[in-house]
Design a protein around this motif. Structure first.
Motif, PDB file in Angstrom:
ATOM      1  N   GLU A   1    -117.009  24.305 129.549  1.00  0.00           N
ATOM      2  CA  GLU A   1    -117.862  25.452 129.655  1.00  0.00           C
ATOM      3  C   GLU A   1    -119.065  25.555 128.456  1.00  0.00           C
ATOM      4  OE1 GLU A   1    -117.422  30.307 129.001  1.00  0.00           O
ATOM      5  OE2 GLU A   1    -115.935  29.069 130.112  1.00  0.00           O
ATOM      6  N   ASN A   2    -118.545  25.207 127.120  1.00  0.00           N
ATOM      7  CA  ASN A   2    -119.536  25.288 125.991  1.00  0.00           C
ATOM      8  C   ASN A   2    -120.216  23.996 125.836  1.00  0.00           C
ATOM      9  OD1 ASN A   2    -118.838  28.011 125.558  1.00  0.00           O
ATOM     10  ND2 ASN A   2    -116.799  27.384 124.311  1.00  0.00           N
ATOM     11  N   LYS A   3    -119.777  22.942 126.574  1.00  0.00           N
ATOM     12  CA  LYS A   3    -120.440  21.577 126.569  1.00  0.00           C
ATOM     13  C   LYS A   3    -120.161  21.028 125.084  1.00  0.00           C
ATOM     14  CE  LYS A   3    -123.534  22.605 129.976  1.00  0.00           C
ATOM     15  NZ  LYS A   3    -125.092  22.742 130.320  1.00  0.00           N
ATOM     16  N   GLU A   4    -118.817  21.138 124.697  1.00  0.00           N
ATOM     17  CA  GLU A   4    -118.338  20.794 123.482  1.00  0.00           C
ATOM     18  C   GLU A   4    -117.366  19.815 123.068  1.00  0.00           C
ATOM     19  OE1 GLU A   4    -119.961  24.633 120.835  1.00  0.00           O
ATOM     20  OE2 GLU A   4    -118.005  24.212 120.947  1.00  0.00           O
ATOM     21  N   VAL A   5    -117.130  18.970 122.176  1.00  0.00           N
ATOM     22  CA  VAL A   5    -116.198  18.333 121.971  1.00  0.00           C
ATOM     23  C   VAL A   5    -115.777  18.457 120.640  1.00  0.00           C
ATOM     24  CG1 VAL A   5    -114.945  15.758 121.958  1.00  0.00           C
ATOM     25  CG2 VAL A   5    -116.690  16.381 123.614  1.00  0.00           C
ATOM     26  N   VAL A   6    -114.596  18.838 120.246  1.00  0.00           N
ATOM     27  CA  VAL A   6    -114.267  19.138 118.907  1.00  0.00           C
ATOM     28  C   VAL A   6    -113.260  17.980 118.458  1.00  0.00           C
ATOM     29  CG1 VAL A   6    -113.313  20.545 117.288  1.00  0.00           C
ATOM     30  CG2 VAL A   6    -114.483  21.686 119.038  1.00  0.00           C
ATOM     31  N   VAL A   7    -113.519  17.276 117.575  1.00  0.00           N
ATOM     32  CA  VAL A   7    -112.727  15.971 117.111  1.00  0.00           C
ATOM     33  C   VAL A   7    -112.095  16.188 115.781  1.00  0.00           C
ATOM     34  CG1 VAL A   7    -113.932  14.331 118.665  1.00  0.00           C
ATOM     35  CG2 VAL A   7    -115.030  14.913 116.352  1.00  0.00           C
ATOM     36  N   ASN A   8    -110.831  15.777 115.607  1.00  0.00           N
ATOM     37  CA  ASN A   8    -110.148  15.813 114.456  1.00  0.00           C
ATOM     38  C   ASN A   8    -109.755  14.501 114.257  1.00  0.00           C
ATOM     39  OD1 ASN A   8    -109.550  18.624 113.629  1.00  0.00           O
ATOM     40  ND2 ASN A   8    -109.028  18.502 115.792  1.00  0.00           N
ATOM     41  N   PHE A   9    -110.198  13.795 113.108  1.00  0.00           N
ATOM     42  CA  PHE A   9    -110.029  12.525 112.570  1.00  0.00           C
ATOM     43  C   PHE A   9    -109.670  12.135 111.302  1.00  0.00           C
ATOM     44  CE2 PHE A   9    -114.293  13.231 112.763  1.00  0.00           C
ATOM     45  CZ  PHE A   9    -114.842  12.750 111.683  1.00  0.00           C
ATOM     46  N   ASP A  10    -109.199  10.876 111.070  1.00  0.00           N
ATOM     47  CA  ASP A  10    -108.996  10.339 109.485  1.00  0.00           C
ATOM     48  C   ASP A  10    -110.225   9.732 109.264  1.00  0.00           C
ATOM     49  OD1 ASP A  10    -108.644   9.072 107.229  1.00  0.00           O
ATOM     50  OD2 ASP A  10    -106.329   8.862 107.767  1.00  0.00           O
ATOM     51  N   GLU A  11    -110.904  10.195 108.446  1.00  0.00           N
ATOM     52  CA  GLU A  11    -112.393   9.418 108.008  1.00  0.00           C
ATOM     53  C   GLU A  11    -112.258   8.080 107.301  1.00  0.00           C
ATOM     54  OE1 GLU A  11    -113.276  12.006 104.129  1.00  0.00           O
ATOM     55  OE2 GLU A  11    -115.048  11.727 105.867  1.00  0.00           O
ATOM     56  N   LYS A  12    -111.041   7.983 106.920  1.00  0.00           N
ATOM     57  CA  LYS A  12    -110.622   6.456 106.403  1.00  0.00           C
ATOM     58  C   LYS A  12    -110.435   5.602 107.422  1.00  0.00           C
ATOM     59  CE  LYS A  12    -109.069   7.621 101.614  1.00  0.00           C
ATOM     60  NZ  LYS A  12    -107.991   7.461 100.769  1.00  0.00           N
ATOM     61  N   LYS A  13    -110.197   6.086 108.645  1.00  0.00           N
ATOM     62  CA  LYS A  13    -109.606   5.077 109.557  1.00  0.00           C
ATOM     63  C   LYS A  13    -111.133   4.980 110.755  1.00  0.00           C
ATOM     64  CE  LYS A  13    -104.958   5.827 109.209  1.00  0.00           C
ATOM     65  NZ  LYS A  13    -103.585   6.337 109.839  1.00  0.00           N
ATOM     66  N   ILE A  14    -111.662   6.036 110.903  1.00  0.00           N
ATOM     67  CA  ILE A  14    -112.779   5.695 112.029  1.00  0.00           C
ATOM     68  C   ILE A  14    -113.837   6.748 111.453  1.00  0.00           C
ATOM     69  CG2 ILE A  14    -111.824   7.641 113.432  1.00  0.00           C
ATOM     70  CD1 ILE A  14    -112.619   5.914 115.706  1.00  0.00           C
ATOM     71  N   SER A  15    -115.019   6.458 111.660  1.00  0.00           N
ATOM     72  CA  SER A  15    -116.339   7.327 111.221  1.00  0.00           C
ATOM     73  C   SER A  15    -116.532   8.036 112.596  1.00  0.00           C
ATOM     74  CB  SER A  15    -117.449   6.209 110.807  1.00  0.00           C
ATOM     75  OG  SER A  15    -118.000   5.729 111.750  1.00  0.00           O
ATOM     76  N   LEU A  16    -117.424   9.321 112.108  1.00  0.00           N
ATOM     77  CA  LEU A  16    -117.859  10.105 113.354  1.00  0.00           C
ATOM     78  C   LEU A  16    -118.892   9.111 114.144  1.00  0.00           C
ATOM     79  CD1 LEU A  16    -118.082  12.687 114.512  1.00  0.00           C
ATOM     80  CD2 LEU A  16    -120.179  13.353 112.810  1.00  0.00           C
ATOM     81  N   ASN A  17    -119.597   8.385 113.603  1.00  0.00           N
ATOM     82  CA  ASN A  17    -120.547   7.232 114.418  1.00  0.00           C
ATOM     83  C   ASN A  17    -119.535   6.625 115.214  1.00  0.00           C
ATOM     84  OD1 ASN A  17    -123.090   8.494 113.328  1.00  0.00           O
ATOM     85  ND2 ASN A  17    -123.091   6.876 111.920  1.00  0.00           N
TER      86      ASN A  17
END
Length: 79
Positions: free
Chosen positions: A42-58
């Motif tokens: 509905e909002n056309k969104e993906v909320v991601v939770n991640f460990d930035e030491k293991k994977i980057s937003l890119n």
């Protein structure tokens, strides 16, 4: 917790994702990379939770883009 917890949350605006099948593909792909995703069609969104030491937003964006969903346009949400 503090110093060792590097989990972050980002909201990505995802245009073109219109069905549960597409959202399930995105969730499954990210889950296999230890990324928790909450998707709102509905909002056309993906909320991601991640460990930035293991994977980057890119890298997360590349995973989503690699699914080649029709009409997909992905940007970090601007507030």
């Amino acid at each position: 917790m503090g110093l060792f917890n590097k989990n972050i949350q980002e909201t990505l605006k995802v245009e073109g994702m219109k069905c549960e099948h597409c959202s399930a593909r995105v969730k499954d792909a990210l889950k296999s990379h230890k990324v928790k995703a909450t998707i709102s069609l509905e909002n056309k969104e993906v909320v991601v939770n991640f460990d930035e030491k293991k994977i980057s937003l890119n890298q997360i964006k590349e995973i989503i883009i690699s699914l080649q969903l029709n009409g997909l346009d992905l940007n970090k949400k601007k507030y």
